[in-house]
Design an enzyme around this catalytic site. Structure first.
Site: not given
Ligand code: ADP
Length: 397
Positions: A7, A91, A180, A241, A384
């Site tokens: 990643n 990823r 996601h 956020r 993940e």
């Protein structure tokens, strides 16, 4: 097969080496401050002591080389030769409308990922740098790209189109993509498996509540709606956020505060969310502590957060005309029983009955609802990296 999962960010690189047969993590780690002074690698081999290596990493190729050296090191290593790595899974954040599933990486695929760079200018170029660095260090090893957006490509038009001039979709690809996806796919599959649901007649809502947060409606195993949009800024209130706001606020704040568009966007991405609202922190542990010690704004922030999640759950029950299971995952979803309770308090109308004792457990797969609860509520820890390793093996074999 041993799969290296990568990643790659603009100055960081996370990795895990996974044995796909046993699904055990053989080693994992993180390179930080790549291309910046003070580069550091933290390498954690299973069953051995963690090592921290401070060594210049002028580019990502240097970082990948350092990782591979550690994986094969006589002391800190977990494999004897690089030839043991059968494949690499990367990823990749944005696959636009080009990728509805994971794919073997070829020159053509790299070019198509590059074409999606505009949609994720901070992430995709960094993901590509990681792909190129691995190609250089491990020539001939098959590599797979696993996209955050791919799982959501099954969304119908009514879910992914915005109420904007259609030409922005036609010309500029402005639409909901969602993120996601690897996590939503992993968790919803596991829920279907655990509850022995018929996949083709199943309705699952996954709440991925981490620092970034999104919700997904999964009908018959496919994403039919999700809360993040063109970018990960839309939807739930997150760590920093804002999530959904009236778009006119952007212009209003810019004028009131004398900020440029870039500055307002920076506020929405980095200074808002529970951090901005509470004035405490983006971390829910700090928020809980503050609320417990009487900080009213922290308490209000938790209420606003839970209310927004509950509203989305309601919307997705409507979108699917029902729901069999609601799953919590990621840092907050897996560990924060208070937030889970606050959300579920809104859901009595679904016939949900919570088992408050079970809800005290954290960080593991568990059923939060009682046996007679009409809708099941569960915690399913996301993974993940394992999902990326599985996808990689499926395409390489
Ligand atoms: P990211 O989106 O960065 O992957 P995570 O999924 O790790 O984020 O979630 C980070 C959030 O999870 C933080 O707000 C943190 O408070 C919360 N969290 C993580 N671990 C725990 C824990 N053991 N107990 C309570 N909260 C936790």
């Amino acid at each position: 097969m041993k799969v290296l999962v990568i990643n790659c960010g603009s100055s960081s690189l996370k990795y895990q080496l996974i044995d796909s047969d046993s699904e055990a993590v053989l080693a994992k780690g993180l390179c930080e401050r790549i291309t910046i002074d003070g580069s550091v690698l933290t390498h954690s081999p299973a069953g051995k002591d963690k090592v921290i290596i401070e060594q210049p990493m002028p580019d990502h190729t240097a970082a990948v080389k350092l990782v591979l050296n550690q994986l094969t090191d006589s002391v800190h290593g977990v494999i004897t030769s690089l030839s043991e790595i059968g494949a690499v899974g990367h990823r990749v954040v944005h696959g636009g409308e080009k990728f509805a599933s994971s794919t073997l990486i070829t020159d053509k695929v790299i070019a198509a990922i590059e074409e999606c760079n505009d949609l994720a200018p901070l992430h995709n170029p960094a993901n590509l740098i990681g792909i190129h660095a691995c190609e250089e260090c491990m020539p001939g090893v098959p590599m797979v790209a696993v996209f955050d957006t791919a799982f959501h490509q099954t969304m119908p038009k009514q879910a992914y189109l915005y109420g904007l001039p259609y030409e922005y979709y036609e010309k500029d690809k402005v639409r909901r993509y969602g993120f996601h996806g690897t996590s939503h796919s992993f968790v919803s599959k596991r829920a279907i498996e655990l509850l022995k649901l018929d996949r083709n007649n199943s309705k699952v809502i996954v709440c991925h509540l981490g620092n970034g947060a999104s919700i997904c409606a999964v009908k018959n195993g496919e994403s039919v709606d999700t809360s993040m949009g063109l970018t990960p800024l839309e939807g739930l209130i997150m760590g920093t956020r804002s999530g959904d706001i009236d778009p006119a606020i952007i212009d209003y704040i810019a004028k009131k505060e004398g900020l440029s568009l870039d500055e307002v966007m920076n506020v929405l991405n980095k200074k808002s969310g529970v951090a901005g609202l509470s004035k405490v922190s983006s971390d829910f542990r700090d928020l809980a502590e503050a609320a417990e010690s009487g900080n009213e704004l922290a308490e209000t922030t938790l209420k606003v957060y839970a209310y927004h999640v509950a509203k989305y759950i309601g919307a997705y029950v409507a979108a699917m005309n029902g729901v069999d299971a609601i799953c919590f995952t990621a840092g907050v979803g897996e560990n924060n029983s208070q937030v889970r309770s606050m959300i579920c308090e809104y859901l009595g109308y679904l016939g949900i009955v919570m088992d408050e004792e079970a809800n005290k457990v954290r960080g593991e797969e568990l059923m939060l609802s009682t046996q007679d609860s009409k809708v099941k509520v569960m915690v399913i820890p996301t993974n993940e990296e394992l999902a990326i390793a599985r996808e990689t093996v499926a395409l390489v074999k």
